[in-house]
Design a protein around this motif. Structure first.
Motif, short mmCIF file in Angstrom:
data_model
loop_
_atom_site.label_atom_id
_atom_site.label_comp_id
_atom_site.label_asym_id
_atom_site.label_seq_id
_atom_site.Cartn_x
_atom_site.Cartn_y
_atom_site.Cartn_z
N TYR A 72 19.87 4.88 37.86
CA TYR A 72 19.92 4.17 36.67
C TYR A 72 21.33 4.77 35.92
CZ TYR A 72 15.11 2.82 37.33
OH TYR A 72 14.14 2.12 37.99
N ARG A 73 21.90 6.08 36.33
CA ARG A 73 23.18 6.47 35.44
C ARG A 73 24.14 5.83 36.27
NH1 ARG A 73 20.78 11.66 36.25
NH2 ARG A 73 21.94 12.23 38.19
N ALA A 74 24.08 5.55 37.66
CA ALA A 74 25.03 4.95 38.34
C ALA A 74 25.33 3.33 37.75
CB ALA A 74 24.76 4.66 39.72
N LEU A 75 23.92 2.68 37.34
CA LEU A 75 24.19 1.57 36.67
C LEU A 75 25.07 1.22 35.37
CD1 LEU A 75 20.52 0.22 36.93
CD2 LEU A 75 22.46 -0.80 38.40
N LEU A 76 24.90 2.43 34.59
CA LEU A 76 25.75 2.59 33.48
C LEU A 76 27.24 2.58 33.77
CD1 LEU A 76 23.67 5.15 31.41
CD2 LEU A 76 23.42 2.59 31.25
N ASP A 77 27.62 3.13 34.79
CA ASP A 77 29.06 3.30 35.06
C ASP A 77 29.48 2.19 36.29
OD1 ASP A 77 28.96 5.61 33.68
OD2 ASP A 77 28.25 6.89 35.21
N ASP A 78 28.71 1.16 36.41
CA ASP A 78 29.00 0.18 37.20
C ASP A 78 29.43 -0.98 36.50
OD1 ASP A 78 29.35 -1.62 39.32
OD2 ASP A 78 27.35 -1.64 40.21
N PRO A 79 30.80 -1.31 36.48
CA PRO A 79 31.48 -2.32 35.78
C PRO A 79 30.92 -3.66 36.36
CG PRO A 79 33.20 -1.35 37.20
CD PRO A 79 31.94 -0.61 37.33
N ARG A 80 30.66 -3.68 37.55
CA ARG A 80 30.19 -4.98 38.43
C ARG A 80 28.96 -5.43 37.75
NH1 ARG A 80 30.87 -6.51 45.02
NH2 ARG A 80 30.01 -8.43 44.54
N PHE A 81 27.90 -4.24 37.54
CA PHE A 81 26.66 -4.43 37.06
C PHE A 81 26.70 -5.18 35.50
CE2 PHE A 81 22.96 -2.78 34.54
CZ PHE A 81 22.03 -3.61 35.03
N THR A 82 27.44 -4.19 34.73
CA THR A 82 27.78 -5.03 33.35
C THR A 82 28.05 -6.25 33.41
OG1 THR A 82 29.67 -3.72 33.08
CG2 THR A 82 27.89 -2.59 32.46
N GLY A 83 29.23 -6.32 34.31
CA GLY A 83 29.71 -7.71 34.26
C GLY A 83 28.96 -8.88 34.68
N SER A 84 27.79 -8.59 35.63
CA SER A 84 26.66 -9.63 36.04
C SER A 84 25.61 -9.93 34.85
CB SER A 84 25.81 -8.87 37.08
OG SER A 84 25.20 -7.79 36.96
N LEU A 85 25.65 -8.69 33.98
CA LEU A 85 24.80 -8.83 32.99
C LEU A 85 25.33 -10.09 31.88
CD1 LEU A 85 23.54 -5.19 32.18
CD2 LEU A 85 22.34 -7.19 32.84
N TRP A 86 26.72 -9.77 31.60
CA TRP A 86 27.38 -10.58 30.80
C TRP A 86 27.39 -12.16 31.28
CZ3 TRP A 86 28.36 -12.13 26.24
CH2 TRP A 86 29.27 -13.17 25.97
N VAL A 87 27.32 -12.30 32.88
CA VAL A 87 27.34 -13.62 33.33
C VAL A 87 26.12 -14.01 33.04
CG1 VAL A 87 27.69 -14.60 35.45
CG2 VAL A 87 29.29 -13.13 35.12
N GLN A 88 24.89 -13.51 33.10
CA GLN A 88 23.69 -13.76 33.22
C GLN A 88 23.44 -14.16 31.53
OE1 GLN A 88 20.67 -13.72 35.61
NE2 GLN A 88 20.47 -15.11 33.91
N VAL A 89 23.93 -13.63 30.73
CA VAL A 89 23.70 -13.87 29.14
C VAL A 89 24.44 -15.27 29.15
CG1 VAL A 89 24.48 -13.41 27.02
CG2 VAL A 89 23.77 -11.77 28.35
N LYS A 90 25.57 -15.28 29.35
CA LYS A 90 26.16 -16.72 29.35
C LYS A 90 25.55 -17.98 29.90
CE LYS A 90 30.19 -15.43 31.05
NZ LYS A 90 31.86 -15.36 31.30
N LEU A 91 25.22 -17.81 31.35
CA LEU A 91 24.21 -18.53 32.16
C LEU A 91 23.17 -19.02 31.10
CD1 LEU A 91 23.98 -20.60 34.44
CD2 LEU A 91 23.14 -18.63 35.62
N SER A 92 22.35 -18.02 30.91
CA SER A 92 20.97 -18.08 30.10
C SER A 92 21.22 -18.69 28.95
CB SER A 92 20.43 -16.81 29.83
OG SER A 92 20.07 -16.11 31.25
N LEU A 93 22.21 -18.59 27.83
CA LEU A 93 22.31 -19.28 26.62
C LEU A 93 22.81 -20.44 26.87
CD1 LEU A 93 23.86 -16.11 24.51
CD2 LEU A 93 21.69 -17.16 24.58
#
Length: 310
Positions: A72-93
């Motif tokens: 879970y700490r690694a997720l916070l420091d993973d730019p690819r994970f945070t980028g995937s969250l932003w992609v999910q937000v754009k796709l969902s909205l």
């Protein structure tokens, strides 16, 4: 004597209620056991694995709990994970907004008592009942210039278009269109049912007062169907996290990581790199998000029921 008879009647009624509840629970027990086996047990296993550095390339260190929050700490420091969250937000909205707009528009057009319109409604349901992989293959053909009838028609009119799923600027929106095509019938059905439950009296009164169609929709129809639209939006928002088949078939997460949503990133970590502990942590975060949205739906349903009671 009368008091004793009433006491015996109450006792027998209480005994009958207890037996009925016991029979009800016994009848539900097999279903609850199966439900627990296929939902609760895998969910607990997922949570346990997410607390370990499980890696198929390191079998000796499979279940180490020395640092359970490392993933879970690694997720916070993973730019690819945070980028995937932003992609999910754009796709969902984008997909949910398009589904609500298209579903509402078609429901308004079909809101009439007619055999022809009833038959047309059935046609609109076809995308929703198709398997997701079939929908993905249909849109794969439509988005491939060499075989797409859409691209050939545009070429015939002198309007050549590049492949939408190979263009980083349009790939995510192309997936959003395909997702909308498959699932707007859900919103259409829900809104159509709500439209047919609107009483005629306020509509007739507004027409007598000189209200036009836009005023009827804004001040009478929309307030009646707003709770349905909210619930549809939340349900579709939850389901938008499951756009995996479309992304897997159409773009495989590309070009680059433009269409790499969170569940697809978890799939890559698990099956391409064998980081199952890290992928499980990604899945747990997504599951927590889905639970939060489900809780929001239940709260909205409860508030809507209280408003109707009042």
């Amino acid at each position: 004597m009368a008091t004793q008879a009433l006491t015996r009647t109450g006792a027998s009624a209480g005994g009958w209620d207890a037996q009925r509840r016991r029979a009800f629970l016994l009848g539900l027990a097999p279903a609850l056991l199966v439900l627990g086996a296929i939902t609760v047990v895998p969910a607990v296993a997922l949570l346990v694995v997410s607390l370990t550095p499980l890696n198929l390339q390191d079998a000796a260190g499979t279940f180490r709990f020395a640092d359970p929050l490392v993933n879970y700490r690694a997720l916070l420091d993973d730019p690819r994970f945070t980028g995937s969250l932003w992609v999910q937000v754009k796709l969902s909205l984008s997909s949910v907004t398009l589904q609500l707009a298209l579903g509402l528009a078609i429901a308004l057009l079909l809101n009439a008592h007619s055999r022809v319109l009833t038959a047309i409604r059935s046609v609109f349901l076809i995308p929703m009942v198709l398997p997701p992989i079939v929908v993905a293959l249909i849109w794969k053909i439509l988005y491939t210039p060499d075989v797409s009838p859409l691209h050939r028609a545009l070429d015939a009119f002198g309007l050549p278009v590049r492949s939408l799923i190979a263009n980083p600027d349009t790939a995510l929106w192309a997936i959003s269109v395909a997702e909308t095509w498959q699932w707007f019938p859900f919103t259409m059905l829900m809104v159509l049912a709500a439209l047919q439950m609107i009483p005629d009296d306020p509509l007739e009164a507004a027409r007598i007062d000189g209200a036009n169609r836009w005023q009827l929709f804004r001040f009478i129809v929309l307030p009646h169907i707003r709770p349905v639209l909210v619930v549809c939006a939340l349900f579709r928002l939850i389901d938008s996290f499951k756009a995996f088949p479309l992304i897997y078939v159409l773009t495989n997460g590309g070009p680059g990581t433009v269409t790499e949503v969170t569940n697809f990133y978890g799939f890559i970590q698990a099956f391409n790199f064998s980081y199952w502990g890290y992928a499980s942590a990604i899945a747990v975060v997504m599951l927590a998000g889905v639970f939060a949205l489900s809780w929001l739906i239940s709260c909205l349903k409860g508030s809507d029921a209280n408003e109707r009671d009042d």
